[in-house]
Design a protein around this motif. Structure first.
Motif, PDB file in Angstrom:
ATOM      1  N   GLY A  62       0.998  -1.235  -0.007  1.00 31.50           N
ATOM      2  CA  GLY A  62       0.187   0.061   0.016  1.00 31.50           C
ATOM      3  C   GLY A  62       0.929   1.370   0.076  1.00 31.50           C
ATOM      4  O   GLY A  62       2.037   1.198   0.042  1.00 31.50           O
ATOM      5  N   ILE A  63       0.169   2.349  -0.247  1.00 32.65           N
ATOM      6  CA  ILE A  63       0.732   3.749  -0.249  1.00 32.65           C
ATOM      7  C   ILE A  63       0.248   4.327   0.957  1.00 32.65           C
ATOM      8  O   ILE A  63      -1.171   4.431   1.273  1.00 32.65           O
ATOM      9  N   VAL A  64       1.032   5.139   2.046  1.00 30.66           N
ATOM     10  CA  VAL A  64       0.395   5.687   2.940  1.00 30.66           C
ATOM     11  C   VAL A  64       0.896   7.407   2.697  1.00 30.66           C
ATOM     12  O   VAL A  64       1.938   7.648   2.047  1.00 30.66           O
ATOM     13  N   GLU A  65       0.144   8.355   3.518  1.00 28.55           N
ATOM     14  CA  GLU A  65       0.598   9.658   3.715  1.00 28.55           C
ATOM     15  C   GLU A  65       1.049   9.905   5.141  1.00 28.55           C
ATOM     16  O   GLU A  65       0.145   9.604   5.804  1.00 28.55           O
ATOM     17  N   VAL A  66       1.974  10.898   5.211  1.00 28.13           N
ATOM     18  CA  VAL A  66       2.235  11.314   6.803  1.00 28.13           C
ATOM     19  C   VAL A  66       1.084  12.483   7.033  1.00 28.13           C
ATOM     20  O   VAL A  66       1.020  13.349   6.304  1.00 28.13           O
ATOM     21  N   CYS A  67       0.485  12.382   8.100  1.00 28.02           N
ATOM     22  CA  CYS A  67      -0.800  13.110   8.448  1.00 28.02           C
ATOM     23  C   CYS A  67      -0.649  13.868   9.667  1.00 28.02           C
ATOM     24  O   CYS A  67      -1.209  14.827  10.076  1.00 28.02           O
ATOM     25  N   ALA A  68       0.633  13.681  10.415  1.00 30.46           N
ATOM     26  CA  ALA A  68       1.129  14.464  11.549  1.00 30.46           C
ATOM     27  C   ALA A  68       2.496  14.383  11.772  1.00 30.46           C
ATOM     28  O   ALA A  68       3.110  13.048  11.676  1.00 30.46           O
ATOM     29  N   LEU A  69       3.044  15.239  12.233  1.00 32.68           N
ATOM     30  CA  LEU A  69       4.691  15.456  12.352  1.00 32.68           C
ATOM     31  C   LEU A  69       5.059  14.580  13.538  1.00 32.68           C
ATOM     32  O   LEU A  69       4.199  14.173  14.456  1.00 32.68           O
ATOM     33  N   ALA A  70       6.278  14.386  13.822  1.00 39.33           N
ATOM     34  CA  ALA A  70       6.988  13.610  14.757  1.00 39.33           C
ATOM     35  C   ALA A  70       6.258  13.958  16.151  1.00 39.33           C
ATOM     36  O   ALA A  70       6.596  15.538  16.234  1.00 39.33           O
ATOM     37  N   HIS A  71       5.995  13.448  17.050  1.00 38.07           N
ATOM     38  CA  HIS A  71       5.536  13.547  18.417  1.00 38.07           C
ATOM     39  C   HIS A  71       5.927  12.370  19.232  1.00 38.07           C
ATOM     40  O   HIS A  71       6.336  11.310  18.790  1.00 38.07           O
ATOM     41  N   HIS A  72       5.538  12.593  20.529  1.00 40.86           N
ATOM     42  CA  HIS A  72       6.002  11.564  21.712  1.00 40.86           C
ATOM     43  C   HIS A  72       5.149  10.370  21.144  1.00 40.86           C
ATOM     44  O   HIS A  72       3.921  10.546  20.875  1.00 40.86           O
ATOM     45  N   ASP A  73       5.662   9.235  21.213  1.00 46.53           N
ATOM     46  CA  ASP A  73       5.334   7.784  21.021  1.00 46.53           C
ATOM     47  C   ASP A  73       4.264   7.527  22.376  1.00 46.53           C
ATOM     48  O   ASP A  73       4.960   7.343  23.338  1.00 46.53           O
ATOM     49  N   SER A  74       2.893   7.657  22.117  1.00 51.67           N
ATOM     50  CA  SER A  74       2.251   7.271  23.135  1.00 51.67           C
ATOM     51  C   SER A  74       2.398   5.766  23.760  1.00 51.67           C
ATOM     52  O   SER A  74       1.748   5.646  24.890  1.00 51.67           O
ATOM     53  N   THR A  75       3.104   4.956  23.235  1.00 51.32           N
ATOM     54  CA  THR A  75       3.361   3.640  23.826  1.00 51.32           C
ATOM     55  C   THR A  75       4.282   3.560  24.779  1.00 51.32           C
ATOM     56  O   THR A  75       4.654   2.582  25.452  1.00 51.32           O
ATOM     57  N   THR A  76       4.983   4.628  25.123  1.00 56.17           N
ATOM     58  CA  THR A  76       6.062   4.544  26.106  1.00 56.17           C
ATOM     59  C   THR A  76       6.250   5.861  26.927  1.00 56.17           C
ATOM     60  O   THR A  76       6.083   7.007  26.415  1.00 56.17           O
ATOM     61  N   ASP A  77       6.724   5.961  27.978  1.00 55.95           N
ATOM     62  CA  ASP A  77       6.995   7.004  28.795  1.00 55.95           C
ATOM     63  C   ASP A  77       8.288   7.669  28.693  1.00 55.95           C
ATOM     64  O   ASP A  77       8.648   8.761  29.072  1.00 55.95           O
ATOM     65  N   ASP A  78       9.150   6.874  27.876  1.00 56.71           N
ATOM     66  CA  ASP A  78      10.553   7.291  27.461  1.00 56.71           C
ATOM     67  C   ASP A  78      10.565   8.357  26.357  1.00 56.71           C
ATOM     68  O   ASP A  78      10.094   8.352  25.305  1.00 56.71           O
ATOM     69  N   PRO A  79      10.866   9.568  26.943  1.00 52.99           N
ATOM     70  CA  PRO A  79      10.892  10.736  26.016  1.00 52.99           C
ATOM     71  C   PRO A  79      11.897  10.640  24.768  1.00 52.99           C
ATOM     72  O   PRO A  79      11.651  11.469  23.815  1.00 52.99           O
ATOM     73  N   ARG A  80      12.601   9.778  24.620  1.00 51.69           N
ATOM     74  CA  ARG A  80      13.673   9.674  23.417  1.00 51.69           C
ATOM     75  C   ARG A  80      12.772   9.175  22.157  1.00 51.69           C
ATOM     76  O   ARG A  80      13.111   9.323  21.040  1.00 51.69           O
ATOM     77  N   TRP A  81      11.648   8.465  22.543  1.00 55.13           N
ATOM     78  CA  TRP A  81      10.918   7.641  21.485  1.00 55.13           C
ATOM     79  C   TRP A  81       9.906   8.709  20.699  1.00 55.13           C
ATOM     80  O   TRP A  81       8.865   8.977  21.606  1.00 55.13           O
ATOM     81  N   GLU A  82       9.786   8.883  19.397  1.00 58.96           N
ATOM     82  CA  GLU A  82       8.675   9.694  18.957  1.00 58.96           C
ATOM     83  C   GLU A  82       8.116   8.679  17.742  1.00 58.96           C
ATOM     84  O   GLU A  82       8.596   7.989  17.389  1.00 58.96           O
ATOM     85  N   CYS A  83       7.039   9.487  17.202  1.00 52.55           N
ATOM     86  CA  CYS A  83       6.343   8.548  16.056  1.00 52.55           C
ATOM     87  C   CYS A  83       5.894   9.632  15.447  1.00 52.55           C
ATOM     88  O   CYS A  83       5.416  11.022  15.729  1.00 52.55           O
ATOM     89  N   VAL A  84       5.368   9.478  13.823  1.00 55.45           N
ATOM     90  CA  VAL A  84       4.528  10.310  12.959  1.00 55.45           C
ATOM     91  C   VAL A  84       2.983   9.314  12.909  1.00 55.45           C
ATOM     92  O   VAL A  84       2.925   8.308  13.470  1.00 55.45           O
TER      93      VAL A  84
END
Length: 142
Positions: A62-84
């Motif tokens: 499939g083809i996807v599109e980025v719809c939100a910029l990098a932000h904190h990954d809600s699956t961890t409390d560790d501030p090092r990890w981000e996601c889009v």
């Protein structure tokens, strides 16, 4: 606009689940590799990506599109990890297998071939066009 490849094990998060998430999209969570995280930090709204089934299937589906910029990954409390956040755009009419990518000399330097374990990878514009062509998407979506 830049191009990317997002790998997911279909038993954990499949293309069908991604499509079912709708226009709102979903967080691309769980990435715990600095290079993959940094790739997500470089992404812009509207960047396109391939959705790749790893482990089972081993194919671009499939083809996807980025719809939100990098932000904190809600699956961890560790501030090092981000996601889009990404949303599904369209199916690849003919899934492009890893075997087919490896057999294509135009794709010999693609990260999917050279950095196979990296879960979020850059894709060059020429690689994007070639994989889209192989998958029956001509012209390539931009």
């Amino acid at each position: 606009m830049a191009f990317w490849l997002f790998k997911s094990e279909p038993d954990a998060w499949s293309w069908e689940k991604q499509k079912a998430a709708g226009a709102k999209g979903t967080e691309w969570t769980g990435v715990r590799n600095y290079q993959a995280r940094n790739n997500m930090r470089a992404m812009q709204i509207g960047d396109k990506g391939f959705f790749y089934h790893s482990n089972e299937g081993l194919e671009v589906v499939g083809i996807v599109e980025v719809c939100a910029l990098a932000h904190h990954d809600s699956t961890t409390d560790d501030p090092r990890w981000e996601c889009v956040d990404i949303r599904a755009v369209k199916d690849v009419p003919t899934p492009v297998t890893l075997k087919d990518v490896k057999a294509n000399p135009k794709l010999e330097k693609m990260a999917l071939v050279t950095s196979m374990r990296l879960s979020v990878q850059p894709v060059t514009p020429d690689e994007w066009k070639e994989v889209c062509r192989m998958g029956g998407l001509v012209p390539a979506p931009e």
